[in-house]
Design a protein around this motif. Sequence first.
Motif, PDB file in Angstrom:
ATOM      1  N   MET A   8      36.842  33.547  27.228  1.00 16.96           N
ATOM      2  CA  MET A   8      36.963  34.123  28.564  1.00 16.96           C
ATOM      3  C   MET A   8      35.664  33.985  29.330  1.00 16.96           C
ATOM      4  O   MET A   8      34.596  33.861  28.737  1.00 16.96           O
ATOM      5  CB  MET A   8      37.339  35.605  28.468  1.00 16.96           C
ATOM      6  CG  MET A   8      38.679  35.832  27.803  1.00 16.96           C
ATOM      7  SD  MET A   8      39.173  37.553  27.812  1.00 16.96           S
ATOM      8  CE  MET A   8      39.762  37.715  29.485  1.00 16.96           C
ATOM      9  N   LYS A   9      35.789  34.059  30.642  1.00 13.09           N
ATOM     10  CA  LYS A   9      34.638  34.070  31.538  1.00 13.09           C
ATOM     11  C   LYS A   9      34.417  35.526  31.939  1.00 13.09           C
ATOM     12  O   LYS A   9      35.327  36.166  32.478  1.00 13.09           O
ATOM     13  CB  LYS A   9      34.908  33.176  32.737  1.00 13.09           C
ATOM     14  CG  LYS A   9      35.084  31.732  32.284  1.00 13.09           C
ATOM     15  CD  LYS A   9      35.417  30.773  33.387  1.00 13.09           C
ATOM     16  CE  LYS A   9      35.591  29.398  32.754  1.00 13.09           C
ATOM     17  NZ  LYS A   9      35.599  28.315  33.670  1.00 13.09           N
ATOM     18  N   ILE A  10      33.223  36.041  31.648  1.00 12.30           N
ATOM     19  CA  ILE A  10      32.954  37.455  31.878  1.00 12.30           C
ATOM     20  C   ILE A  10      31.641  37.645  32.635  1.00 12.30           C
ATOM     21  O   ILE A  10      30.802  36.750  32.670  1.00 12.30           O
ATOM     22  CB  ILE A  10      32.908  38.251  30.550  1.00 12.30           C
ATOM     23  CG1 ILE A  10      31.809  37.734  29.626  1.00 12.30           C
ATOM     24  CG2 ILE A  10      34.273  38.221  29.853  1.00 12.30           C
ATOM     25  CD1 ILE A  10      31.596  38.566  28.370  1.00 12.30           C
ATOM     26  N   SER A  11      31.484  38.820  33.212  1.00 16.34           N
ATOM     27  CA  SER A  11      30.250  39.176  33.911  1.00 16.34           C
ATOM     28  C   SER A  11      29.279  39.823  32.929  1.00 16.34           C
ATOM     29  O   SER A  11      29.660  40.202  31.817  1.00 16.34           O
ATOM     30  CB  SER A  11      30.565  40.141  35.051  1.00 16.34           C
ATOM     31  OG  SER A  11      31.090  41.354  34.519  1.00 16.34           O
ATOM     32  N   GLU A  17      37.880  41.027  34.630  1.00 15.52           N
ATOM     33  CA  GLU A  17      38.633  40.986  35.886  1.00 15.52           C
ATOM     34  C   GLU A  17      37.889  41.808  36.927  1.00 15.52           C
ATOM     35  O   GLU A  17      37.306  42.837  36.614  1.00 15.52           O
ATOM     36  CB  GLU A  17      40.025  41.612  35.707  1.00 15.52           C
ATOM     37  CG  GLU A  17      40.890  40.961  34.667  1.00 15.52           C
ATOM     38  CD  GLU A  17      42.172  41.732  34.404  1.00 15.52           C
ATOM     39  OE1 GLU A  17      42.526  42.624  35.210  1.00 15.52           O
ATOM     40  OE2 GLU A  17      42.813  41.454  33.389  1.00 15.52           O
ATOM     41  N   GLY A  18      37.955  41.334  38.163  1.00 16.02           N
ATOM     42  CA  GLY A  18      37.426  42.109  39.273  1.00 16.02           C
ATOM     43  C   GLY A  18      38.481  43.084  39.766  1.00 16.02           C
ATOM     44  O   GLY A  18      39.565  43.197  39.182  1.00 16.02           O
ATOM     45  N   LEU A 153      25.958  38.060  36.874  1.00 17.36           N
ATOM     46  CA  LEU A 153      26.236  39.016  37.926  1.00 17.36           C
ATOM     47  C   LEU A 153      26.787  40.294  37.311  1.00 17.36           C
ATOM     48  O   LEU A 153      27.344  40.284  36.214  1.00 17.36           O
ATOM     49  CB  LEU A 153      27.224  38.473  38.952  1.00 17.36           C
ATOM     50  CG  LEU A 153      28.677  38.371  38.483  1.00 17.36           C
ATOM     51  CD1 LEU A 153      29.529  39.352  39.262  1.00 17.36           C
ATOM     52  CD2 LEU A 153      29.178  36.974  38.664  1.00 17.36           C
ATOM     53  N   ILE A 154      26.597  41.372  38.035  1.00 15.79           N
ATOM     54  CA  ILE A 154      27.208  42.649  37.669  1.00 15.79           C
ATOM     55  C   ILE A 154      28.430  42.775  38.559  1.00 15.79           C
ATOM     56  O   ILE A 154      28.310  42.877  39.792  1.00 15.79           O
ATOM     57  CB  ILE A 154      26.214  43.810  37.872  1.00 15.79           C
ATOM     58  CG1 ILE A 154      25.021  43.613  36.931  1.00 15.79           C
ATOM     59  CG2 ILE A 154      26.903  45.144  37.645  1.00 15.79           C
ATOM     60  CD1 ILE A 154      23.873  44.555  37.201  1.00 15.79           C
ATOM     61  N   ALA A 155      29.595  42.737  37.974  1.00 13.32           N
ATOM     62  CA  ALA A 155      30.838  42.722  38.745  1.00 13.32           C
ATOM     63  C   ALA A 155      31.153  44.078  39.362  1.00 13.32           C
ATOM     64  O   ALA A 155      31.831  44.154  40.370  1.00 13.32           O
ATOM     65  CB  ALA A 155      31.993  42.255  37.864  1.00 13.32           C
TER      66      ALA A 155
END
Length: 191
Positions: A8-11, A17-18, A153-155
């Motif tokens: 997965m792509k994560i912050s 998820e945003g 980044l911090i989501a």
Amino acid sequence: MRRLIAAMKISVDGKAEGPTGIADWVHAWSEDYGLMEQVDACVLGGRMYRGYEEYWTAIQNAPDKPLPMTGKPAAREELPWARFAAKTPYYVLSNTLNSADWPMTKFLRSNDDVAALKRQPGKDIYLMGGSTIVDSLTEAGLVDEYRFVLYPLIAGEGKALFSTTAQRRDLELTKVEQMPGGRLSLVYKIG
């Protein structure tokens, strides 16, 4: 036994998820995990499947047209996965879905069905999410490895990966790679 690899792509703050239900910080949904040669099946959850099917079908049919979710044409780096997706079997873990447009889609109804899939002959299996299914299959002890692309980044608002996982799990970091744009590729084996 086949391994189930969650990728997965994560912050940095662990969001998968945003606030709108997708990782809106991701520029392209390219396969940045090095899995295409290693897997021959994909598992995802029922909530994610419909949008996934729609998005990749649109790329396969008209990559130069605006896509669902993004409103932009496909990124160049998404095209190899679109070709891979067209020929790969999909297994959707869902108690409610019964039909799919993609002909190579089958439905799994329980974690036991996922365990049975792992026992079948073949290459490894890519568990692509969403976060609810990754949490559930982690809790069931069925995930063998995690591959993350960590975005710098911090989501903030959104859904954290492992937000419902209750059991502590030790991980072994097996690979770190710096990527363009300050992203990191991280590979963890479950200890």
